[in-house]
Design a protein around this motif. Structure first.
Motif, mmCIF file in Angstrom:
data_model
loop_
_atom_site.group_PDB
_atom_site.id
_atom_site.type_symbol
_atom_site.label_atom_id
_atom_site.label_comp_id
_atom_site.label_asym_id
_atom_site.label_seq_id
_atom_site.Cartn_x
_atom_site.Cartn_y
_atom_site.Cartn_z
ATOM 1 N N ASN A 115 1.355 -13.978 3.094
ATOM 2 C CA ASN A 115 0.156 -13.993 3.224
ATOM 3 C C ASN A 115 -1.103 -13.721 2.187
ATOM 4 N N GLN A 116 -0.947 -14.277 1.019
ATOM 5 C CA GLN A 116 -1.683 -13.795 0.094
ATOM 6 C C GLN A 116 -2.667 -12.935 0.035
ATOM 7 N N VAL A 117 -1.580 -11.886 0.154
ATOM 8 C CA VAL A 117 -2.706 -10.318 -0.489
ATOM 9 C C VAL A 117 -3.304 -10.469 -1.874
ATOM 10 N N ASP A 118 -4.133 -9.558 -1.755
ATOM 11 C CA ASP A 118 -5.171 -9.790 -3.152
ATOM 12 C C ASP A 118 -4.541 -8.135 -3.969
ATOM 13 N N PRO A 138 -1.525 -7.632 -8.655
ATOM 14 C CA PRO A 138 -2.053 -6.816 -8.433
ATOM 15 C C PRO A 138 -1.497 -5.474 -7.929
ATOM 16 N N ILE A 139 -0.934 -4.257 -8.505
ATOM 17 C CA ILE A 139 0.305 -3.173 -7.632
ATOM 18 C C ILE A 139 -0.731 -1.506 -8.555
ATOM 19 N N VAL A 140 -0.675 -1.157 -7.542
ATOM 20 C CA VAL A 140 -0.619 0.724 -7.934
ATOM 21 C C VAL A 140 0.321 1.018 -7.309
ATOM 22 N N THR A 141 1.167 2.470 -8.093
ATOM 23 C CA THR A 141 2.351 2.352 -7.079
ATOM 24 C C THR A 141 2.242 4.771 -7.519
ATOM 25 N N LYS A 302 -9.846 -2.801 -9.537
ATOM 26 C CA LYS A 302 -10.487 -3.653 -10.751
ATOM 27 C C LYS A 302 -9.543 -4.112 -11.353
ATOM 28 N N GLN A 303 -8.405 -4.545 -10.580
ATOM 29 C CA GLN A 303 -7.151 -4.867 -11.009
ATOM 30 C C GLN A 303 -7.501 -7.051 -10.748
ATOM 31 N N ILE A 304 -7.510 -6.376 -9.468
ATOM 32 C CA ILE A 304 -8.325 -8.184 -8.902
ATOM 33 C C ILE A 304 -9.209 -8.421 -9.121
#
Length: 325
Positions: A115-118, A138-141, A302-304
Motif C-alpha cells: 500500500n506504499q506507506v511512507d 523508514p522504520i521506528v521500533t 525525519k527518515q522519510i
C-alpha cells in the motif's frame, strides 16, 4: 457519474493544471483562485484520487503501525497518541494487530509495503532481524534494538530498580517479578535483569514468573498469579511488568485474603490511565507514553525526509507511589 478534475476546472473557470496545483500545493496560486477552486470542489462534492496523487508525489502520507493488540490498555493509549501526532504531521495511519503471530506480523508488513506507506512504526516484535532489514522502508521500533534502526524505549532498568528498591525499603522479605515471556527479544527484559540484581545485592529472596509466548492473553494472568501464590504463600512484594498484570495481582491477593498493602505490596509498570482508578490505587512506574509517541512520529518523519536521526532513544521513567505500597 464521477466528478473529474476537468469538471472542477470548467466550473471554476480555470485550467486543469491550476486545479492540480491547488490540490498539490505547488506553484504560485492567488488566494482568490485557490478559494474559488475549493468552493467548487465542495459544491460538486469532488473527492481527489489520493492513490493517484500519492503515486505522482511518490509519497502516500500514510504510515503503518503494527502493535500486538489494541485491546491492551498500554497499546490502546500508545495508538491514540501515535495517531494524534501523525495527524499533526499530515499523516494518516493504518493500524494492524499482530497478536504476536509471526506469520500475521509478516503479512501485515508486506501489506503495508504493497500500500506504499511512507514508513512503519513497529511495536510488535516476532519477526527475525533479517526481515526488518529487508523492508527497505523508514522504520521506528518500540522496545526492540536492531542495529541501524531507530528505537524508542523507556529506561527499563532504572524503572525496575526503583520498583524493587521501594518494595524492599517498605519491608518486603520475599519478592516476585511477574512478566510476559522473557524469551521474546525485548528491551523490557531489562526489568527482570534489574529486579534480580537489586534483590541479590540486598539479600532478599525472590522469584520470577512469566507467561507463555502469548504475552497479551490476559486470561492467563490470574491463573499464573494464583499458582504462584499457592506455591509461595510467603510472597509479600510483587513487581509486575505491566499495570494490567498488577491489577490481576491485586485481584488474586484479595482471593487469598491478603491485605494490600499490609500483607502484600504491589507495583506495576506503565502508569496507564486505569492505574489510578483501581482500588486501592496502584503504585507504578510511569512510562512517558505521550512523549514516546511524539518522538516516534518525529523520528519516522525525519527518515522519510532523509534527515539524520538518533538511533538510541531511551526516555526517563518516574516512580508514582500510590496506595498499593
Amino acid at each position: 457519474m464521477a466528478i473529474t478534475l476537468k469538471d472542477v476546472a470548467k466550473k471554476a473557470g480555470v485550467t486543469v493544471t491550476t486545479v492540480s496545483r491547488v490540490l498539490n500545493n505547488r506553484g504560485y496560486i492567488s488566494d482568490k483562485t485557490r478559494n474559488k477552486v475549493y468552493q467548487v470542489m465542495k459544491e460538486l462534492n469532488y473527492q481527489p484520487n489520493e492513490i493517484a496523487r500519492s503515486l505522482s508525489k511518490k509519497k502516500s502520507n500514510i504510515i503503518g503501525i503494527i502493535i500486538p493488540t489494541v485491546s491492551h490498555p498500554f497499546f490502546s493509549e500508545l495508538s491514540f497518541y501515535l495517531e494524534a501526532y501523525a495527524y499533526q504531521k499530515g499523516y494518516k495511519i493504518m493500524l494492524c494487530n499482530s497478536q504476536h503471530d509471526p506469520k500475521k506480523e509478516k503479512e501485515y508488513t508486506e501489506m503495508l509495503r504493497g500500500n506504499q506507506v511512507d514508513g512503519i512504526i513497529m511495536a510488535s516484535h516476532t519477526m527475525e532481524v533479517s526481515e526488518y532489514e529487508n523492508l527497505d522502508l523508514p522504520i521506528v521500533t518500540f522496545d526492540r534494538q536492531i542495529e541501524g534502526i531507530p528505537y524508542i524505549s523507556s529506561d527499563n532498568y532504572k524503572g525496575a530498580s526503583l520498583a524493587t528498591n521501594l518494595l524492599i525499603d517498605k519491608g518486603c522479605k520475599k519478592l516476585a517479578y511477574i512478566s510476559g515471556s522473557l524469551s521474546l527479544n525485548l528491551l523490557a527484559n531489562k526489568r527482570n535483569e534489574a529486579f534480580i540484581n537489586i534483590a541479590q545485592s540486598r539479600n532478599v529472596d525472590y522469584i520470577t514468573a512469566q507467561t507463555d509466548m502469548n504475552v497479551f492473553n490476559t486470561q492467563q494472568y490470574e491463573g499464573l498469579i494464583r499458582n504462584l501464590f499457592k506455591e509461595h504463600p510467603d510472597i509479600d512484594g510483587v513487581f509486575a511488568s505491566s499495570d494490567l498484570i498488577a491489577a490481576n495481582a491485586i485481584k488474586v491477593s484479595r482471593q487469598f485474603n491478603k491485605r494490600i498493602p499490609e500483607d502484600i505490596k504491589v507495583i506495576g509498570y506503565d502508569d496507564i490511565q486505569m492505574s489510578s482508578l483501581l482500588t486501592p490505587e496502584l503504585t507504578t512506574i510511569r512510562q512517558p507514553i505521550e512523549e514516546m509517541s511524539s518522538l516516534a512520529i518525529e523520528l519516522l518523519n525525519k527518515q522519510i525526509n532523509d534527515d539524520d536521526v538518533e538511533i538510541d532513544n531511551i526516555l526517563p521513567v518516574a516512580l508514582i507511589e500510590r496506595q498499593t505500597t
